[in-house]
Design a protein around this motif. Structure first.
Motif, PDB file in Angstrom:
ATOM      1  N   TYR A  44      54.131 -13.863 -49.782  1.00 51.18           N
ATOM      2  CA  TYR A  44      53.003 -14.701 -49.617  1.00 51.18           C
ATOM      3  C   TYR A  44      52.078 -14.269 -48.807  1.00 51.18           C
ATOM      4  O   TYR A  44      50.927 -14.732 -48.822  1.00 51.18           O
ATOM      5  N   VAL A  45      52.175 -13.112 -48.306  1.00 48.57           N
ATOM      6  CA  VAL A  45      51.167 -12.296 -47.243  1.00 48.57           C
ATOM      7  C   VAL A  45      50.818 -10.928 -47.979  1.00 48.57           C
ATOM      8  O   VAL A  45      51.875 -10.395 -48.398  1.00 48.57           O
ATOM      9  N   ASP A  97      53.831 -13.981 -39.204  1.00 52.11           N
ATOM     10  CA  ASP A  97      53.073 -15.147 -39.926  1.00 52.11           C
ATOM     11  C   ASP A  97      53.824 -16.377 -39.288  1.00 52.11           C
ATOM     12  O   ASP A  97      55.266 -16.438 -38.934  1.00 52.11           O
ATOM     13  N   CYS A  98      53.234 -17.423 -39.363  1.00 54.38           N
ATOM     14  CA  CYS A  98      53.497 -18.772 -38.789  1.00 54.38           C
ATOM     15  C   CYS A  98      53.115 -20.154 -39.437  1.00 54.38           C
ATOM     16  O   CYS A  98      52.109 -19.780 -40.067  1.00 54.38           O
ATOM     17  N   GLU A 110      44.297 -13.618 -40.822  1.00 55.11           N
ATOM     18  CA  GLU A 110      44.142 -14.518 -41.996  1.00 55.11           C
ATOM     19  C   GLU A 110      44.830 -15.628 -42.026  1.00 55.11           C
ATOM     20  O   GLU A 110      46.092 -15.543 -41.811  1.00 55.11           O
ATOM     21  N   ALA A 111      44.327 -16.895 -42.585  1.00 58.02           N
ATOM     22  CA  ALA A 111      45.110 -17.977 -42.978  1.00 58.02           C
ATOM     23  C   ALA A 111      45.599 -17.980 -44.156  1.00 58.02           C
ATOM     24  O   ALA A 111      44.922 -17.225 -45.148  1.00 58.02           O
ATOM     25  N   PHE A 112      46.584 -18.922 -44.641  1.00 61.94           N
ATOM     26  CA  PHE A 112      46.878 -18.812 -45.852  1.00 61.94           C
ATOM     27  C   PHE A 112      47.570 -20.227 -46.212  1.00 61.94           C
ATOM     28  O   PHE A 112      47.949 -20.682 -45.333  1.00 61.94           O
ATOM     29  N   TRP A 123      51.696 -25.509 -48.030  1.00 63.14           N
ATOM     30  CA  TRP A 123      51.987 -25.256 -46.374  1.00 63.14           C
ATOM     31  C   TRP A 123      51.335 -24.072 -45.900  1.00 63.14           C
ATOM     32  O   TRP A 123      50.887 -23.181 -46.400  1.00 63.14           O
ATOM     33  N   PRO A 124      50.603 -24.732 -44.800  1.00 63.22           N
ATOM     34  CA  PRO A 124      49.374 -23.941 -43.927  1.00 63.22           C
ATOM     35  C   PRO A 124      50.156 -23.010 -43.129  1.00 63.22           C
ATOM     36  O   PRO A 124      50.799 -23.156 -42.209  1.00 63.22           O
ATOM     37  N   GLY A 125      49.614 -21.656 -43.465  1.00 61.71           N
ATOM     38  CA  GLY A 125      50.305 -20.436 -42.637  1.00 61.71           C
ATOM     39  C   GLY A 125      49.271 -19.730 -41.912  1.00 61.71           C
ATOM     40  O   GLY A 125      47.876 -19.942 -42.312  1.00 61.71           O
TER      41      GLY A 125
END
Length: 170
Positions: free
Chosen positions: A82-83, A130-131, A152-154, A161-163
């Protein structure tokens, strides 16, 4: 108390799951179920499979105090699917967790410092993680306090789900 960090492996999977379960219970007690939900990792077959995969393909580390496992993280060569990957060698932190009975002992910070040193010793200069970035972004602030910079945000999944991806040069 002195924190020691050792290499882990598949034999540590029950201890790793126990620490992740401890973290979930603590988050639930805080009313913070957005990060990992309310079901313990050891009761979730997908979560168990993820821990087993990272233990087999990554480099797990176990933090101990007086021989008792109190924290864990796993380093790999790449992020989760996902990243986006980067165009240089990197190490990626997965599954950082500590036994919440040892909250405030610096276990997570010790593991992150160890991950930075292991990354540097491997001749790699980029360490990423990432978190969960929801709620009040406390976890993002934790990583920033440990030398990481938000990049970067994702969002991931049907629940959006905010990462947050964070990076550290070592």
């Amino acid at each position: 108390m002195t924190i020691s960090i050792r290499d882990g492996g598949p034999d540590d999977i029950p201890a790793i799951l126990g620490m992740l379960d401890s973290a979930v219970a603590w988050l639930v007690a805080q009313g913070r179920t957005g990060q990992w939900g309310s079901t313990s990792w050891s009761e979730n077959p997908k979560a168990v499979a993820m821990v087993e995969r990272y233990a087999a393909t990554g480099t797990p580390y176990i933090a101990e105090i007086d021989g008792v496992p109190v924290g864990t993280l796993t380093l790999t060569d790449s992020p989760g699917s996902y990243v986006e990957a980067v165009d240089e060698p990197e190490r990626y932190v997965h599954l950082l967790a500590s036994d919440r009975r040892f909250k405030g002992y610096g276990v997570g910070s010790a593991l992150l410092a160890h991950a930075a040193e292991a990354t540097r010793e491997a001749g790699i200069s980029l360490l990423r993680v990432d978190c969960y970035a929801g709620d009040d972004r406390r976890l993002v602030a934790y990583y920033e306090a440990n030398g990481f910079t938000a990049t970067e945000a994702f969002v991931v999944g049907e629940d959006n789900w905010p990462g947050q991806v964070l990076a550290r040069r070592v």
